[in-house]
Scaffold this motif. Structure first.
Motif, mmCIF file in Angstrom:
data_model
loop_
_atom_site.group_PDB
_atom_site.id
_atom_site.type_symbol
_atom_site.label_atom_id
_atom_site.label_comp_id
_atom_site.label_asym_id
_atom_site.label_seq_id
_atom_site.Cartn_x
_atom_site.Cartn_y
_atom_site.Cartn_z
ATOM 1 N N HIS A 86 0.777 -1.220 0.019
ATOM 2 C CA HIS A 86 -0.055 0.007 0.083
ATOM 3 C C HIS A 86 0.819 1.230 0.043
ATOM 4 O O HIS A 86 1.903 1.252 0.216
ATOM 5 N N SER A 87 0.280 2.278 -0.379
ATOM 6 C CA SER A 87 0.744 3.611 -0.116
ATOM 7 C C SER A 87 -0.128 4.706 0.388
ATOM 8 O O SER A 87 -1.573 4.372 0.035
ATOM 9 N N LEU A 88 0.125 5.477 0.778
ATOM 10 C CA LEU A 88 -0.475 6.493 1.596
ATOM 11 C C LEU A 88 -0.291 7.721 1.007
ATOM 12 O O LEU A 88 0.848 8.268 1.022
ATOM 13 N N ASP A 89 -1.277 8.618 0.497
ATOM 14 C CA ASP A 89 -1.023 9.934 -0.305
ATOM 15 C C ASP A 89 -1.787 11.088 -0.035
ATOM 16 O O ASP A 89 -3.254 10.859 0.314
ATOM 17 N N GLY A 90 -1.548 12.343 -0.298
ATOM 18 C CA GLY A 90 -2.261 13.315 -0.155
ATOM 19 C C GLY A 90 -1.823 14.525 0.636
ATOM 20 O O GLY A 90 -0.708 14.378 1.279
ATOM 21 N N ASP A 91 -2.372 15.718 0.752
ATOM 22 C CA ASP A 91 -2.078 16.950 1.554
ATOM 23 C C ASP A 91 -2.887 16.916 2.835
ATOM 24 O O ASP A 91 -4.090 16.645 2.700
ATOM 25 N N TYR A 98 2.336 4.252 13.382
ATOM 26 C CA TYR A 98 2.393 3.196 12.512
ATOM 27 C C TYR A 98 2.591 1.902 13.222
ATOM 28 O O TYR A 98 3.926 1.971 14.082
ATOM 29 N N TYR A 99 1.827 0.935 12.921
ATOM 30 C CA TYR A 99 2.109 -0.319 13.811
ATOM 31 C C TYR A 99 2.033 -1.518 12.622
ATOM 32 O O TYR A 99 1.516 -1.476 11.740
ATOM 33 N N SER A 100 3.083 -2.594 12.743
ATOM 34 C CA SER A 100 3.201 -3.649 11.753
ATOM 35 C C SER A 100 3.353 -5.111 12.465
ATOM 36 O O SER A 100 4.314 -4.998 13.390
ATOM 37 N N ASP A 101 2.367 -6.091 12.419
ATOM 38 C CA ASP A 101 2.939 -7.339 13.076
ATOM 39 C C ASP A 101 3.046 -8.155 11.654
ATOM 40 O O ASP A 101 1.932 -8.686 11.010
ATOM 41 N N GLU A 102 4.198 -8.441 11.504
ATOM 42 C CA GLU A 102 4.639 -9.523 10.336
ATOM 43 C C GLU A 102 4.103 -10.961 10.512
ATOM 44 O O GLU A 102 3.704 -11.549 9.328
ATOM 45 N N GLU A 103 3.915 -11.421 11.838
ATOM 46 C CA GLU A 103 3.438 -12.643 11.757
ATOM 47 C C GLU A 103 1.987 -12.862 11.471
ATOM 48 O O GLU A 103 1.529 -13.635 10.922
ATOM 49 N N LYS A 104 1.188 -11.917 11.642
ATOM 50 C CA LYS A 104 -0.268 -11.831 11.305
ATOM 51 C C LYS A 104 -0.610 -11.078 10.177
ATOM 52 O O LYS A 104 -1.368 -11.071 9.448
ATOM 53 N N ASN A 105 0.500 -10.684 9.348
ATOM 54 C CA ASN A 105 0.415 -9.774 8.069
ATOM 55 C C ASN A 105 -0.355 -8.674 8.243
ATOM 56 O O ASN A 105 -1.262 -8.323 7.179
ATOM 57 N N ILE A 106 -0.448 -7.752 9.408
ATOM 58 C CA ILE A 106 -1.219 -6.730 9.527
ATOM 59 C C ILE A 106 -0.572 -5.389 9.763
ATOM 60 O O ILE A 106 0.376 -5.469 10.406
ATOM 61 N N ARG A 107 -0.861 -4.361 8.924
ATOM 62 C CA ARG A 107 -0.155 -3.039 9.196
ATOM 63 C C ARG A 107 -1.191 -2.053 9.128
ATOM 64 O O ARG A 107 -2.287 -1.941 8.726
ATOM 65 N N VAL A 108 -1.065 -1.080 10.207
ATOM 66 C CA VAL A 108 -1.807 -0.132 10.756
ATOM 67 C C VAL A 108 -1.141 1.133 10.644
ATOM 68 O O VAL A 108 -0.039 1.208 11.320
ATOM 69 N N GLU A 109 -1.933 2.254 10.134
ATOM 70 C CA GLU A 109 -1.427 3.570 10.331
ATOM 71 C C GLU A 109 -2.470 4.615 10.777
ATOM 72 O O GLU A 109 -3.754 4.296 10.546
ATOM 73 N N GLU A 110 -2.111 5.357 11.486
ATOM 74 C CA GLU A 110 -3.211 6.183 12.062
ATOM 75 C C GLU A 110 -2.770 7.601 11.575
ATOM 76 O O GLU A 110 -1.778 8.260 11.762
ATOM 77 N N VAL A 111 -3.786 8.328 11.245
ATOM 78 C CA VAL A 111 -3.691 9.633 10.403
ATOM 79 C C VAL A 111 -4.465 10.851 11.203
ATOM 80 O O VAL A 111 -5.520 10.337 11.582
ATOM 81 N N GLU A 112 -4.044 11.939 11.079
ATOM 82 C CA GLU A 112 -4.685 13.013 11.672
ATOM 83 C C GLU A 112 -4.846 14.346 10.653
ATOM 84 O O GLU A 112 -3.941 14.426 10.142
ATOM 85 N N VAL A 113 -6.096 14.582 10.178
ATOM 86 C CA VAL A 113 -6.181 15.857 9.395
ATOM 87 C C VAL A 113 -5.977 16.957 9.905
ATOM 88 O O VAL A 113 -6.381 17.417 11.121
ATOM 89 N N THR A 114 -4.909 17.748 9.140
ATOM 90 C CA THR A 114 -4.322 18.928 9.839
ATOM 91 C C THR A 114 -4.735 20.427 9.201
ATOM 92 O O THR A 114 -4.568 21.432 9.570
ATOM 93 N N THR A 115 -5.647 20.230 8.099
ATOM 94 C CA THR A 115 -6.034 21.437 7.237
ATOM 95 C C THR A 115 -7.600 21.341 7.299
ATOM 96 O O THR A 115 -8.372 20.558 7.904
ATOM 97 N N MET A 116 -8.115 22.293 6.784
ATOM 98 C CA MET A 116 -9.698 22.677 6.974
ATOM 99 C C MET A 116 -10.316 21.141 6.569
ATOM 100 O O MET A 116 -11.228 20.773 7.070
ATOM 101 N N ASP A 117 -9.925 20.766 5.335
ATOM 102 C CA ASP A 117 -10.467 19.397 4.733
ATOM 103 C C ASP A 117 -9.532 18.710 3.870
ATOM 104 O O ASP A 117 -8.888 19.572 3.114
#
Length: 139
Positions: A86-91, A98-117
């Protein structure tokens, strides 16, 4: 003839009304170039959008999440068969965890919006192919 015209007019209005009543409006758009776009508006905290699908070859699945200033989202990708990349893109947002568990093949990213929208764009791809489960949760 008049009834057919009214029916043609009312169907889009009915579909639009259904989307407006939904707690998680979703719009799907497919392009000929092997690109599937899914637009998400998750309005309630704790609400999630979950999908299980496949991706591979030249195909990409692109998820666009509508966010407003201060909103936070968790984006979790679990590879069920093969490796979904995957890739995460935008402004207008930042990744604050960011969290990754290679045994379970899970990746988690937490994002916060910093602009009006903004649209947070999350693209999935694989070579040769992969089955995945995507979960987007508004915190």
């Amino acid at each position: 003839m008049r009834a057919k015209f009214l029916k043609t007019l009312l169907v889009p209005v009915f579909v639009t009304a259904l989307a407006a009543c939904s707690s998680n409006p979703v719009i799907y758009h497919t392009e000929e170039l092997s690109r599937d776009y899914t637009y998400l508006d998750i309005s309630q905290n704790g609400s999630s959008y979950i999908v299980q699908s496949q991706v591979g070859g030249e195909h990409q699945s692109i998820y666009k999440i509508l966010g407003f200033k201060g909103e936070r989202f968790t984006i979790s990708i679990e590879s069920l068969d093969g490796e979904a990349m995957h890739s995460l893109d935008g402004d207008g947002f930042r990744v604050f965890n960011y969290y990754s568990d290679e045994e379970k093949n899970i990746r988690v990213e937490e994002v916060e919006v910093t602009t009006m929208d903004t649209w947070v764009t999350f693209s999935l791809y694989a070579h040769p192919q992969a089955e995945y489960k995507l979960t987007v949760t508004k915190l």
